[in-house]
Design an enzyme around this catalytic site. Structure first.
Site, PDB file in Angstrom:
ATOM      1  N   HIS A   1       3.684  -3.940  -0.203  1.00  0.00           N
ATOM      2  CA  HIS A   1       5.136  -3.891  -0.370  1.00  0.00           C
ATOM      3  C   HIS A   1       5.882  -4.427   0.846  1.00  0.00           C
ATOM      4  CE1 HIS A   1       4.154  -0.016   1.559  1.00  0.00           C
ATOM      5  NE2 HIS A   1       5.383  -0.005   2.052  1.00  0.00           N
ATOM      6  N   ASP A   2       5.330  -4.257   2.053  1.00  0.00           N
ATOM      7  CA  ASP A   2       6.015  -4.734   3.265  1.00  0.00           C
ATOM      8  C   ASP A   2       5.298  -5.908   3.922  1.00  0.00           C
ATOM      9  OD1 ASP A   2       8.288  -3.161   3.344  1.00  0.00           O
ATOM     10  OD2 ASP A   2       7.321  -1.521   4.438  1.00  0.00           O
TER      11      ASP A   2
ATOM     12  N   LYS B   1       6.920  -8.305   6.410  1.00  0.00           N
ATOM     13  CA  LYS B   1       7.284  -7.938   7.776  1.00  0.00           C
ATOM     14  C   LYS B   1       6.490  -8.706   8.826  1.00  0.00           C
ATOM     15  CE  LYS B   1       9.098  -3.267   7.032  1.00  0.00           C
ATOM     16  NZ  LYS B   1       8.910  -1.816   7.313  1.00  0.00           N
TER      17      LYS B   1
ATOM     18  N   HIS C   1      12.547  -9.702   4.914  1.00  0.00           N
ATOM     19  CA  HIS C   1      11.109  -9.462   4.709  1.00  0.00           C
ATOM     20  C   HIS C   1      10.748  -9.325   3.226  1.00  0.00           C
ATOM     21  CE1 HIS C   1      11.978  -5.091   4.256  1.00  0.00           C
ATOM     22  NE2 HIS C   1      10.786  -5.037   3.666  1.00  0.00           N
TER      23      HIS C   1
ATOM     24  N   HIS D   1      11.312  -3.819  -4.027  1.00  0.00           N
ATOM     25  CA  HIS D   1      11.240  -2.406  -3.662  1.00  0.00           C
ATOM     26  C   HIS D   1      12.399  -1.949  -2.768  1.00  0.00           C
ATOM     27  CE1 HIS D   1       9.485  -3.882   0.117  1.00  0.00           C
ATOM     28  NE2 HIS D   1       9.567  -2.655   0.612  1.00  0.00           N
ATOM     29  N   HIS D   2      13.282  -2.872  -2.406  1.00  0.00           N
ATOM     30  CA  HIS D   2      14.491  -2.472  -1.684  1.00  0.00           C
ATOM     31  C   HIS D   2      15.758  -2.638  -2.531  1.00  0.00           C
ATOM     32  CE1 HIS D   2      12.850  -1.397   2.173  1.00  0.00           C
ATOM     33  NE2 HIS D   2      12.156  -2.523   2.239  1.00  0.00           N
TER      34      HIS D   2
ATOM     35  N   ASP E   1       7.914   4.734  -1.372  1.00  0.00           N
ATOM     36  CA  ASP E   1       8.024   4.289   0.022  1.00  0.00           C
ATOM     37  C   ASP E   1       8.982   5.177   0.812  1.00  0.00           C
ATOM     38  OD1 ASP E   1       7.652   2.648   2.260  1.00  0.00           O
ATOM     39  OD2 ASP E   1       9.324   1.342   1.688  1.00  0.00           O
TER      40      ASP E   1
END
Length: 500
Positions: free
Chosen positions: A360-361, A364, A389, A415-416, A444
Site C-alpha cells: 500500500h505504501d 514512499k 506516493h 488507500h488515501h 492502515d
C-alpha cells in the site's frame, strides 16, 4: 415364474434392504402390461440391486415423472397411447427438452405397423425397439440387463469426467486450503467412479487423511462420529501403508497412499469383497495420476509462498526506510483480509487482498528521507510531495500482467481516498472508491494510530476507536467501521500476534 429368475434368500434380502435400486419407468396405457412386467422382474437383480418400478399410463404422466425423477435408468415405452405417436413424442421430450442422454429408452409396441422399426430407429434416439409379442420373460430380463449395464457405464463415464474436472481444477489452484480440499473431493469422486462406489454398497470411502510428520489429520470422513473417526487413525492397515509408503490391499480393505515433498494423502476404503486384479491395477494407475496432480498443487503452493514472501519483503523495505516496524505490513495485511472476509468476499479475493496490501505504501520509496522521516508536522509543500506516493506506487505496479500486482496498484492508488471525497490523489467519494482502497484505508489507519511513529506515540484502543467512529462516513466507509466495531476482538488478536 421361470426357474431362471434369481431367488433371494432371507439373509440377502435383509442385506439388500438399504441398497439403492435401479429406477425403471413403465409407460403404457394397458394396466396388464404394467402388471406382467412387474411380476416378471420382481426378483430381478443387476449389480447387486433390485428394480424400483415407476408407472405412467399416458405420455403426459410420463413427462411429469421424468421431469421429477432425474435418475431413471430405463424407460419401457409404448408407442401408441393417447395418440398414435405419443411414445415417440416422449422420446423427443426426454432427449431434447430434458437434455437427458443417459436414460436408456426401449420402445415396446403392439402395433409395429403404425411405427415401422427402421423409420423409428433412424429418426429417434432410442436404444431398442421391440414388438410386445416377442418379449418373453427371458428376453425381457436380457433386455433389462443390457440396458441397465449401458446406463451404469454411461453414469460411470460421467462421474469420471466430473472427477477429472475437479482434479484439473485443483491442480491449477492458487490457494493451498481451497486447492487441496477441491483436489481431495475430486480424487474421492474418481475413486467412486472407478469402483462404482456411488451405486453399490460393495465398497465405501471411510476417511481421507493428510499425514503431517507422524500424525494423521483427517480431511474427509463419511462418519459423523468424530470419536470413531479418530480411533480409525490407529487402524493396522493405515499404519502399514504409512510404514511401507505404498497402496495396501487386504481382503475387503484398501488404503491408497499418495505422496509428494509437501503432502502425504491417504484414502481408506472398506468393502464386502476382495478387489480383483483389474481393480487393483486401475487403482495403482489412478494413484500415479493423483501424485502427478498433487505435484502440480505443490508447485503452485511454492510459487504462492515465494510471491507472498516477496510482497512482505517489499513492504518491509518501505517501512524500514521510514524507520517503522516491518510488523506494520503484516498487521495491515491481516486486518485487510479479515475485513474483506467479514464483508462476504470469497476466499480467493481475501487471499489476494492479504498478499497485495503490504504494497500500500510502496510509492514512499520515491519520497525524500527529509520528508519521510521528519519528526514534526509537514508544511504544505512537504505534504504535497508526500501525497504523491499514492500515484508513484500505482505507476510502479499498474502495468504488470500479474493480477496480484494489479491489485497492489489499486491499493496503492486508492488507500488515501476518503468516503466524503476529501482524500487524495483523485478526490473520489463513497463507493466510487474501489473496495481495495476502502478496506486498506481503514486497516492502515487502525494500525498506524496504535503504532509508534517518528512524530507520535502509540494511541490506546479506546482513543483509536473514538477517532475511527468519529470519521465514519467522513474518512471511512461506515459499513466497514461497523464491521470493525462488531468484531474488534478479532482485530486485537491480530495486533497481539504481530507486536513490534
Amino acid at each position: 415364474m421361470d426357474d431362471d429368475i434369481l431367488i433371494i434368500d432371507d439373509d440377502e434380502q435383509v442385506h439388500d434392504s438399504a441398497i439403492q435400486s435401479w429406477k425403471v419407468l413403465i409407460v403404457d396405457d394397458e394396466s396388464e402390461v404394467h402388471r406382467i412386467t412387474k411380476v416378471t422382474l420382481s426378483q430381478f437383480r443387476f449389480d447387486g440391486k433390485s428394480i424400483t418400478f415407476l408407472h405412467a399410463y399416458s405420455a403426459s404422466e410420463a413427462r411429469d415423472i421424468l421431469k421429477q425423477e432425474t435418475d431413471i435408468a430405463l424407460v419401457l415405452l409404448d408407442v401408441v397411447m393417447e395418440t398414435d405417436d405419443a411414445g415417440l413424442q416422449v422420446v423427443r421430450y426426454i432427449r431434447e427438452q430434458l437434455d437427458n442422454h443417459s436414460v436408456r429408452i426401449v420402445l415396446r409396441t403392439g402395433q409395429p405397423g403404425q411405427a415401422p422399426e427402421d423409420d423409428v430407429v433412424e429418426s429417434y434416439d432410442i436404444n431398442d425397439y421391440k414388438d410386445k409379442t416377442e418379449l418373453t420373460s427371458q428376453k425381457l430380463r436380457t433386455l433389462i440387463r443390457a440396458s441397465l449395464r449401458s446406463y451404469r457405464d454411461i453414469c460411470s463415464l460421467q462421474r469420471n469426467k466430473r472427477g477429472l474436472e475437479k482434479v484439473i481444477q485443483a491442480s491449477k489452484g492458487i490457494f493451498e486450503k481451497t486447492a487441496l480440499d477441491t483436489f481431495v473431493e475430486g480424487a474421492l469422486e474418481q475413486l467412486t467412479a472407478l469402483l462404482e462406489l456411488e451405486e453399490t454398497t460393495i465398497y465405501s470411502i471411510k476417511h481421507a487423511y493428510e499425514l503431517k510428520n507422524t500424525e494423521l489429520e483427517m480431511i474427509h470422513s463419511t462418519s459423523s462420529d468424530k470419536t470413531q473417526a479418530d480411533d480409525m487413525q490407529q487402524h493396522p492397515i493405515l499404519q502399514l501403508a504409512i510404514k511401507d509408503k505404498t497402496n495396501i490391499y487386504q481382503e475387503s480393505e484398501v488404503v491408497i497412499y499418495c505422496k509428494n515433498p509437501r503432502h502425504n494423502l491417504i484414502f481408506h476404503i472398506e468393502g464386502t469383497q476382495q478387489l480383483s486384479e483389474v481393480d487393483t491395477h486401475l487403482l495403482n494407475l489412478f494413484t500415479e495420476n493423483i501424485v502427478v496432480a498433487l505435484e502440480n498443487i505443490r508447485l503452485n503452493e511454492v510459487i504462492e509462498d515465494n510471491q507472498k514472501e516477496i510482497m512482505y519483503r517489499l513492504g518491509e523495505v518501505v517501512e524500514s526506510r521510514s524507520k517503522e516496524s516491518g510488523s506494520h505490513v503484516k498487521r495491515v495485511a491481516n486486518y485487510t483480509a479479515l475485513l474483506a472476509s467479514l464483508t462476504g468476499m470469497d476466499n480467493e479475493q481475501v487471499e489476494t487482498l492479504k498478499q497485495a496490501s503490504p504494497l500500500h505504501d510502496i510509492g514512499k520509496v520515491g519520497i525524500p528521507d527529509a520528508i519521510l522521516n521528519k519528526p514534526a508536522k509537514l508544511d504544505s509543500d512537504e505534504w504535497a510531495i508526500m501525497q504523491t506516493h499514492a500515484k508513484l506506487g500505482y505507476d510502479m505496479l499498474y502495468d504488470s500482467d500479474i493480477p496480484l500486482l494489479q491489485t497492489g496498484a489499486a491499493i496503492a492508488m486508492y488507500h488515501h481516498e476518503k468516503w466524503d471525497g476529501s482524500g487524495y490523489p483523485n478526490g473520489l467519494r463513497g463507493e466510487d472508491i474501489p473496495i481495495e482502497g476502502r478496506l486498506t484505508a481503514l486497516a492502515d489507519v487502525f494500525d498506524a494510530l496504535g503504532s509508534r511513529r517518528c512524530y507520535k506515540e502509540p494511541w490506546g484502543i479506546d482513543s483509536i476507536m473514538e477517532l475511527i467512529n468519529s470519521e465514519s462516513g467522513k474518512h471511512f466507509d461506515p459499513n466497514l467501521v461497523k464491521i470493525l466495531n462488531d468484531n474488534l476482538d478479532l482485530f486485537l488478536e491480530i495486533k497481539q500476534k504481530y507486536v513490534d
